[in-house]
Design a protein around this motif. Structure first.
Motif, mmCIF file in Angstrom:
data_model
loop_
_atom_site.group_PDB
_atom_site.id
_atom_site.type_symbol
_atom_site.label_atom_id
_atom_site.label_comp_id
_atom_site.label_asym_id
_atom_site.label_seq_id
_atom_site.Cartn_x
_atom_site.Cartn_y
_atom_site.Cartn_z
ATOM 1 N N GLY A 128 -54.973 -31.787 128.773
ATOM 2 C CA GLY A 128 -56.378 -31.754 129.189
ATOM 3 C C GLY A 128 -56.547 -31.176 130.581
ATOM 4 O O GLY A 128 -57.476 -30.399 130.832
ATOM 5 N N ILE A 129 -55.640 -31.534 131.489
ATOM 6 C CA ILE A 129 -55.694 -31.007 132.856
ATOM 7 C C ILE A 129 -55.476 -29.496 132.844
ATOM 8 O O ILE A 129 -56.166 -28.744 133.543
ATOM 9 C CB ILE A 129 -54.632 -31.701 133.749
ATOM 10 C CG1 ILE A 129 -54.946 -33.194 133.892
ATOM 11 C CG2 ILE A 129 -54.572 -31.042 135.127
ATOM 12 C CD1 ILE A 129 -53.836 -34.017 134.505
ATOM 13 N N ARG A 130 -54.517 -29.056 132.039
ATOM 14 C CA ARG A 130 -54.227 -27.618 131.930
ATOM 15 C C ARG A 130 -55.463 -26.844 131.430
ATOM 16 O O ARG A 130 -55.818 -25.810 131.997
ATOM 17 C CB ARG A 130 -53.055 -27.415 130.965
ATOM 18 C CG ARG A 130 -52.759 -25.967 130.639
ATOM 19 C CD ARG A 130 -51.759 -25.897 129.499
ATOM 20 N NE ARG A 130 -51.648 -24.567 128.944
ATOM 21 C CZ ARG A 130 -51.215 -24.299 127.717
ATOM 22 N NH1 ARG A 130 -50.854 -25.287 126.931
ATOM 23 N NH2 ARG A 130 -51.146 -23.072 127.282
ATOM 24 N N ILE A 131 -56.102 -27.349 130.400
ATOM 25 C CA ILE A 131 -57.319 -26.703 129.865
ATOM 26 C C ILE A 131 -58.395 -26.636 130.945
ATOM 27 O O ILE A 131 -59.060 -25.608 131.121
ATOM 28 C CB ILE A 131 -57.834 -27.466 128.620
ATOM 29 C CG1 ILE A 131 -56.849 -27.330 127.457
ATOM 30 C CG2 ILE A 131 -59.219 -26.955 128.202
ATOM 31 C CD1 ILE A 131 -57.092 -28.315 126.320
ATOM 32 N N ALA A 132 -58.565 -27.738 131.675
ATOM 33 C CA ALA A 132 -59.587 -27.807 132.723
ATOM 34 C C ALA A 132 -59.330 -26.797 133.837
ATOM 35 O O ALA A 132 -60.251 -26.105 134.289
ATOM 36 C CB ALA A 132 -59.641 -29.224 133.294
ATOM 37 N N VAL A 133 -58.076 -26.688 134.271
ATOM 38 C CA VAL A 133 -57.725 -25.770 135.367
ATOM 39 C C VAL A 133 -57.961 -24.317 134.956
ATOM 40 O O VAL A 133 -58.582 -23.542 135.700
ATOM 41 C CB VAL A 133 -56.249 -25.966 135.804
ATOM 42 C CG1 VAL A 133 -55.816 -24.870 136.775
ATOM 43 C CG2 VAL A 133 -56.068 -27.333 136.462
ATOM 44 N N VAL A 134 -57.478 -23.943 133.779
ATOM 45 C CA VAL A 134 -57.625 -22.557 133.308
ATOM 46 C C VAL A 134 -59.105 -22.206 133.109
ATOM 47 O O VAL A 134 -59.545 -21.112 133.480
ATOM 48 C CB VAL A 134 -56.817 -22.326 132.006
ATOM 49 C CG1 VAL A 134 -57.074 -20.935 131.450
ATOM 50 C CG2 VAL A 134 -55.328 -22.521 132.267
ATOM 51 N N ASN A 135 -59.884 -23.131 132.569
ATOM 52 C CA ASN A 135 -61.320 -22.894 132.407
ATOM 53 C C ASN A 135 -62.023 -22.746 133.750
ATOM 54 O O ASN A 135 -62.949 -21.938 133.895
ATOM 55 C CB ASN A 135 -61.975 -24.042 131.617
ATOM 56 C CG ASN A 135 -61.658 -23.984 130.141
ATOM 57 O OD1 ASN A 135 -61.185 -22.968 129.634
ATOM 58 N ND2 ASN A 135 -61.907 -25.071 129.435
ATOM 59 N N SER A 136 -61.588 -23.528 134.739
ATOM 60 C CA SER A 136 -62.205 -23.493 136.068
ATOM 61 C C SER A 136 -62.029 -22.139 136.749
ATOM 62 O O SER A 136 -62.895 -21.701 137.506
ATOM 63 C CB SER A 136 -61.614 -24.587 136.966
ATOM 64 O OG SER A 136 -62.047 -25.851 136.555
ATOM 65 N N ILE A 137 -60.910 -21.474 136.469
ATOM 66 C CA ILE A 137 -60.661 -20.161 137.077
ATOM 67 C C ILE A 137 -61.762 -19.174 136.688
ATOM 68 O O ILE A 137 -62.264 -18.417 137.522
ATOM 69 C CB ILE A 137 -59.266 -19.627 136.668
ATOM 70 C CG1 ILE A 137 -58.169 -20.482 137.305
ATOM 71 C CG2 ILE A 137 -59.090 -18.160 137.083
ATOM 72 C CD1 ILE A 137 -56.774 -20.235 136.773
ATOM 73 N N GLY A 138 -62.164 -19.207 135.421
ATOM 74 C CA GLY A 138 -63.241 -18.330 134.961
ATOM 75 C C GLY A 138 -64.611 -18.813 135.382
ATOM 76 O O GLY A 138 -65.466 -18.036 135.827
ATOM 77 N N THR A 139 -64.846 -20.121 135.282
ATOM 78 C CA THR A 139 -66.159 -20.684 135.602
ATOM 79 C C THR A 139 -66.491 -20.538 137.087
ATOM 80 O O THR A 139 -67.661 -20.376 137.452
ATOM 81 C CB THR A 139 -66.215 -22.178 135.205
ATOM 82 O OG1 THR A 139 -65.797 -22.320 133.848
ATOM 83 C CG2 THR A 139 -67.613 -22.741 135.357
#
Length: 196
Positions: A128-139
């Motif tokens: 879940g943390i990994r998904i959140a971090v990668v999504n944050s880069i784009g957002t």
């Protein structure tokens, strides 16, 4: 364009990810232990995820102004869903026999959580943390619309003045950042799962 903008973007992502992880873990544990608030918390977090990023940032800008704090808070809100849901699912899916064994050893609920349940659930939490971090880069790119800085401002400016070399550098930086984090955290995730 210099690397300061890349570091600024990275700063926004990392700070928001640290806070999102702490808040997400706490909420995930609350959702796991307290059934009456479970559906309420999950529904609120799910609803936040469906609201467009610019709308969230616009609302936050009214309260906090056009600063990096606005972007960080927005990224935290957007990062909660995968962390909270994965924490809850990871804790919920632990075999009952393991929980019963911990109870049989005389552990309190808090001891069971920190010494048994969270360590077992951590590979799922880390996903879940990994998904959140990668999504944050784009957002985080949307942060430029509320004066939050980062690569979004550089990309918008490059598009407006048709500065293709800067646009190429900024977009490649974003892609490389996302790939490095995804691959690096993915490798850690695989090791966690093989050792669990």
């Amino acid at each position: 364009m210099d690397f300061e903008v890349v570091l600024e973007h990275l700063y926004l992502v990392l700070i928001s990810s640290i806070f999102a992880t702490m808040i997400g873990l706490i909420l995930g544990v609350i959702v796991y232990f307290f059934k009456p608030v479970r559906s309420i918390i999950l529904k609120i977090i799910d609803t936040i995820q469906t609201i467009p990023a610019l709308a969230i940032l616009g609302l936050l800008m009214i309260i906090f102004g056009g600063t990096s704090i606005t972007v960080i808070i927005g990224l935290i809100l957007y990062s909660l869903l995968p962390i909270v849901s994965n924490t809850y699912v990871g804790l919920k899916n632990i075999e009952p026999s393991i929980k019963e064994a911990a109870v049989g050893m005389g552990m309190t609920k808090v001891q069971r959580l920190f010494q048994v349940e969270l360590p077992i659930a951590f590979p799922m939490v880390f996903t879940g943390i990994r998904i959140a971090v990668v999504n944050s880069i784009g957002t985080a790119v949307f942060g430029s619309f509320v004066g939050g800085g980062g690569l979004g401002a550089t990309i918008n400016r490059a598009i407006l003045i048709q500065d293709m070399p800067t646009l190429m550098f900024a977009t490649l930086s974003l892609m490389i950042m996302a790939v490095i984090f995804d691959y690096g955290m993915g490798s850690v995730e695989k090791r966690l799962k093989t050792h669990s």
